[in-house]
Design a protein around this motif. Structure first.
Motif, PDB file in Angstrom:
ATOM      1  N   TYR A   1      31.773 -15.315  13.358  1.00  6.23           N
ATOM      2  CA  TYR A   1      32.692 -14.195  13.172  1.00  6.23           C
ATOM      3  C   TYR A   1      32.194 -13.207  12.121  1.00  6.23           C
ATOM      4  CZ  TYR A   1      36.524 -16.495  15.677  1.00  6.23           C
ATOM      5  OH  TYR A   1      37.316 -17.077  16.639  1.00  6.23           O
ATOM      6  N   LEU A   2      32.759 -12.016  12.200  1.00  5.34           N
ATOM      7  CA  LEU A   2      32.731 -11.053  11.111  1.00  5.34           C
ATOM      8  C   LEU A   2      34.153 -11.064  10.563  1.00  5.34           C
ATOM      9  CD1 LEU A   2      31.087  -8.867   9.619  1.00  5.34           C
ATOM     10  CD2 LEU A   2      32.019  -7.217  11.253  1.00  5.34           C
ATOM     11  N   VAL A   3      34.291 -11.373   9.273  1.00  5.14           N
ATOM     12  CA  VAL A   3      35.612 -11.500   8.649  1.00  5.14           C
ATOM     13  C   VAL A   3      35.618 -10.638   7.401  1.00  5.14           C
ATOM     14  CG1 VAL A   3      37.313 -13.106   7.705  1.00  5.14           C
ATOM     15  CG2 VAL A   3      35.684 -13.921   9.413  1.00  5.14           C
ATOM     16  N   GLY A   4      36.714  -9.951   7.166  1.00  2.60           N
ATOM     17  CA  GLY A   4      36.759  -9.124   5.971  1.00  2.60           C
ATOM     18  C   GLY A   4      38.159  -8.852   5.484  1.00  2.60           C
ATOM     19  N   ARG A   5      38.235  -8.518   4.221  1.00  2.00           N
ATOM     20  CA  ARG A   5      39.485  -8.064   3.611  1.00  2.00           C
ATOM     21  C   ARG A   5      39.212  -6.648   3.110  1.00  2.00           C
ATOM     22  NH1 ARG A   5      42.049 -12.124   0.159  1.00  2.00           N
ATOM     23  NH2 ARG A   5      43.335 -12.450   1.982  1.00  2.00           N
ATOM     24  N   LEU A   6      40.099  -5.756   3.509  1.00  2.00           N
ATOM     25  CA  LEU A   6      39.997  -4.362   3.103  1.00  2.00           C
ATOM     26  C   LEU A   6      41.403  -3.883   2.794  1.00  2.00           C
ATOM     27  CD1 LEU A   6      38.221  -1.844   2.730  1.00  2.00           C
ATOM     28  CD2 LEU A   6      38.522  -1.372   5.165  1.00  2.00           C
TER      29      LEU A   6
ATOM     30  N   VAL B   1      36.678 -10.654  13.733  1.00  2.00           N
ATOM     31  CA  VAL B   1      36.248 -10.372  15.094  1.00  2.00           C
ATOM     32  C   VAL B   1      35.156 -11.381  15.435  1.00  2.00           C
ATOM     33  CG1 VAL B   1      35.201  -8.690  16.665  1.00  2.00           C
ATOM     34  CG2 VAL B   1      36.724  -7.900  14.858  1.00  2.00           C
ATOM     35  N   SER B   2      35.322 -12.047  16.560  1.00  2.00           N
ATOM     36  CA  SER B   2      34.303 -12.970  17.038  1.00  2.00           C
ATOM     37  C   SER B   2      33.022 -12.192  17.336  1.00  2.00           C
ATOM     38  CB  SER B   2      34.802 -13.663  18.310  1.00  2.00           C
ATOM     39  OG  SER B   2      33.737 -14.303  18.971  1.00  2.00           O
ATOM     40  N   LEU B   3      31.880 -12.787  17.059  1.00  2.00           N
ATOM     41  CA  LEU B   3      30.611 -12.129  17.349  1.00  2.00           C
ATOM     42  C   LEU B   3      30.448 -11.883  18.852  1.00  2.00           C
ATOM     43  CD1 LEU B   3      28.228 -13.972  14.857  1.00  2.00           C
ATOM     44  CD2 LEU B   3      29.372 -11.755  14.586  1.00  2.00           C
ATOM     45  N   ASP B   4      31.152 -12.652  19.663  1.00  2.00           N
ATOM     46  CA  ASP B   4      31.105 -12.455  21.104  1.00  2.00           C
ATOM     47  C   ASP B   4      31.994 -11.310  21.567  1.00  2.00           C
ATOM     48  OD1 ASP B   4      29.301 -14.528  21.608  1.00  2.00           O
ATOM     49  OD2 ASP B   4      30.912 -16.017  21.671  1.00  2.00           O
TER      50      ASP B   4
ATOM     51  N   ALA C   1      34.789  -2.427  14.384  1.00  2.00           N
ATOM     52  CA  ALA C   1      34.353  -3.275  15.492  1.00  2.00           C
ATOM     53  C   ALA C   1      35.543  -3.992  16.112  1.00  2.00           C
ATOM     54  CB  ALA C   1      33.337  -4.305  14.991  1.00  2.00           C
ATOM     55  N   GLY C   2      35.346  -4.476  17.321  1.00  3.22           N
ATOM     56  CA  GLY C   2      36.350  -5.276  18.004  1.00  3.22           C
ATOM     57  C   GLY C   2      37.344  -4.456  18.798  1.00  3.22           C
TER      58      GLY C   2
ATOM     59  N   PRO D   1      26.874  -9.810  21.856  1.00  2.00           N
ATOM     60  CA  PRO D   1      26.743 -11.266  21.998  1.00  2.00           C
ATOM     61  C   PRO D   1      25.327 -11.640  22.464  1.00  2.00           C
ATOM     62  CG  PRO D   1      27.927 -10.384  23.879  1.00  2.00           C
ATOM     63  CD  PRO D   1      27.672  -9.237  22.931  1.00  2.00           C
ATOM     64  N   LEU D   2      24.898 -12.824  22.075  1.00  2.00           N
ATOM     65  CA  LEU D   2      23.586 -13.322  22.452  1.00  2.00           C
ATOM     66  C   LEU D   2      23.690 -14.188  23.699  1.00  2.00           C
ATOM     67  CD1 LEU D   2      22.173 -14.529  19.017  1.00  2.00           C
ATOM     68  CD2 LEU D   2      21.403 -12.565  20.308  1.00  2.00           C
ATOM     69  N   THR D   3      22.630 -14.219  24.457  1.00  2.40           N
ATOM     70  CA  THR D   3      22.532 -15.166  25.551  1.00  2.40           C
ATOM     71  C   THR D   3      21.875 -16.418  24.998  1.00  2.40           C
ATOM     72  OG1 THR D   3      22.284 -13.355  27.093  1.00  2.40           O
ATOM     73  CG2 THR D   3      21.627 -15.529  27.873  1.00  2.40           C
ATOM     74  N   VAL D   4      22.630 -17.490  24.988  1.00  2.60           N
ATOM     75  CA  VAL D   4      22.124 -18.743  24.407  1.00  2.60           C
ATOM     76  C   VAL D   4      21.352 -19.498  25.481  1.00  2.60           C
ATOM     77  CG1 VAL D   4      22.805 -20.909  23.317  1.00  2.60           C
ATOM     78  CG2 VAL D   4      24.093 -18.827  22.865  1.00  2.60           C
TER      79      VAL D   4
END
Length: 139
Positions: free
Chosen positions: A67-72, A79-82, A109-110, A135-138
């Motif tokens: 995830y990208l997580v933040g406090r503002l 937001v999930s990286l996917d 984002a998101g 998102p990446l293809t794993v």
């Protein structure tokens, strides 16, 4: 290989190329133990922290292996990286491009267009560069 492990490896690889060592979670934990503890509580369930961009207790962004997580300004966003969707630099002050490169410090984002703070300059655009991989293809 698990998806989170794959994501972690890719993030660490790209961040190494972009010279983000100063923002590594491991360095932050050593220098700001109490703040790190509070951020860990706020980001619980969002994966392992890899990089942190910290201004103060109320303004920070953490990139985890999921995830990208933040406090503002008292708002906690994640937001999930996917599910990042389009990642953009916010230009609320309507700065010309050459000024924006120097002063940009908010990423959006998101689906909900959540906003995340970064230090202006290299750190901001480096994080955008990393987020652009997802998102990446794993395999």
């Amino acid at each position: 290989m698990k998806k989170t492990e794959w994501y972690k490896n890719r993030i660490l690889w790209r961040a190494g190329k972009l010279h983000l060592e100063d923002y590594a979670w491991s360095n932050f934990v050593l220098s700001k133990k109490q703040c790190a503890k509070e951020i860990l509580e706020a980001t619980a369930g969002h994966g392992a922290p890899l990089y942190v961009f910290f201004l103060n207790d109320y303004v920070w962004t953490v990139l985890t292996d999921q995830y990208l997580v933040g406090r503002l300004d008292e708002v906690l966003s994640s937001v999930s990286l996917d599910e990042l969707g389009e990642v953009v630099t916010v230009n609320n002050k309507i700065l010309p491009p050459n000024e924006l490169k120097i002063h940009a410090n908010i990423i959006r984002a998101g689906r909900d267009k959540s906003e995340f703070w970064t230090p202006a300059g290299n750190a901001h655009f480096s994080l955008r560069n990393i987020l652009g991989m997802f998102p990446l293809t794993v395999p």
